[in-house]
Write an enzyme that holds these catalytic residues in place. Structure first.
Site, PDB file in Angstrom:
ATOM      1  N   ASP A  95      -6.586   0.961   1.240  1.00 36.56           N
ATOM      2  CA  ASP A  95      -6.180   1.247   2.702  1.00 36.56           C
ATOM      3  C   ASP A  95      -7.716   0.660   3.213  1.00 36.56           C
ATOM      4  OD1 ASP A  95      -8.155   3.035   1.896  1.00 36.56           O
ATOM      5  OD2 ASP A  95      -6.916   4.610   2.322  1.00 36.56           O
TER       6      ASP A  95
ATOM      7  N   LYS B  65       0.637  -1.084  -0.059  1.00 33.50           N
ATOM      8  CA  LYS B  65      -0.154  -0.144   0.085  1.00 33.50           C
ATOM      9  C   LYS B  65       0.912   1.208  -0.010  1.00 33.50           C
ATOM     10  CE  LYS B  65      -1.546   1.738   3.831  1.00 33.50           C
ATOM     11  NZ  LYS B  65      -2.128   2.089   5.053  1.00 33.50           N
TER      12      LYS B  65
END
Ligand code: SF4
Length: 210
Positions: free
Chosen positions: A136, A117
């Site tokens: 996320d 991420k």
């Protein structure tokens, strides 16, 4: 309705959507991104101006006193492990990358505190290189409710979103989902009555809403 149509609604609803951490170079983004795990963006952005004045290079962080750096970032959650990761990551930058933040996924995910991420966010926002979608908690929650995925694993969700949307949308998509997740599609309970997607959303997994 197709996911691309929902995306059009979101773009209309959040025309000013943008990346949420403040930075002026890749190192600042790396540090801010490590700090942002399970922390509010506003708190990170309030902490980084003084931090970035005090520590200007990877070497500054690599040589930082651990307790002092922990104290410098103690407004964010988990300052101790984050300070440890920042120092360890910057030591690798100094030892392996000439003090620079690398621009490849393989090299970024080798840095402590940097998963896929964060690596995607750094590549997209600091280097203009989009190879994936930042997944996320907002992206996980909202894309699930919208029925875009049945997965809960971030990497599997990323792969599915990459198949659903053309590459030109990969960078903006998580920003829009984050804005939407904050505005109405909240955890734990969404405000479906005020949602621009209310008529088209399958509300997968939603048992109660406002
Ligand atoms: S209708 Fe409800 S569940 Fe669907 S996106 Fe909107 S707020 Fe989220």
């Amino acid at each position: 309705m197709q996911p691309q149509d929902a995306l059009k609604f979101l773009k209309k609803e959040y025309p000013k959507t943008k990346y949420y951490l403040n930075f002026s170079n890749p190192l600042e983004l790396l540090v801010a991104a490590i700090m942002s795990a399970q922390a509010r963006d506003a708190v990170v952005n309030a902490t980084t101006p003084n931090l970035f004045k005090k520590y200007r290079t990877a070497k500054d962080y690599a040589n930082a006193d651990f307790s002092e750096l922990s104290n410098d970032i103690n407004a964010v959650n988990f300052p101790v492990p984050k300070a440890k990761n920042i120092i360890a990551a910057c030591k690798i930058l100094v030892e392996k990358h000439g003090g620079k933040v690398p621009a490849s996924m393989e090299e970024l995910i080798e840095l402590p505190g940097v998963g896929r991420k964060t690596a995607n966010a750094i590549m997209q926002n600091a280097f203009g290189r989009t190879e994936g979608v930042v997944v996320d908690t907002h992206v996980i929650r909202v894309s699930y409710r919208l029925g875009w995925t049945k997965q809960t694993n971030p990497e599997k969700i990323e792969r599915e979103l990459m198949q659903l949307f053309p590459k030109k949308e990969w960078k903006k998509l998580p920003h829009l989902l984050k804005d939407h997740g904050r505005a109405v599609c909240r955890a734990p309970m969404p405000v479906c009555s005020r949602c621009t997607l209310g008529k088209i959303c399958p509300r997968q997994g939603v048992t109660k809403s406002l």
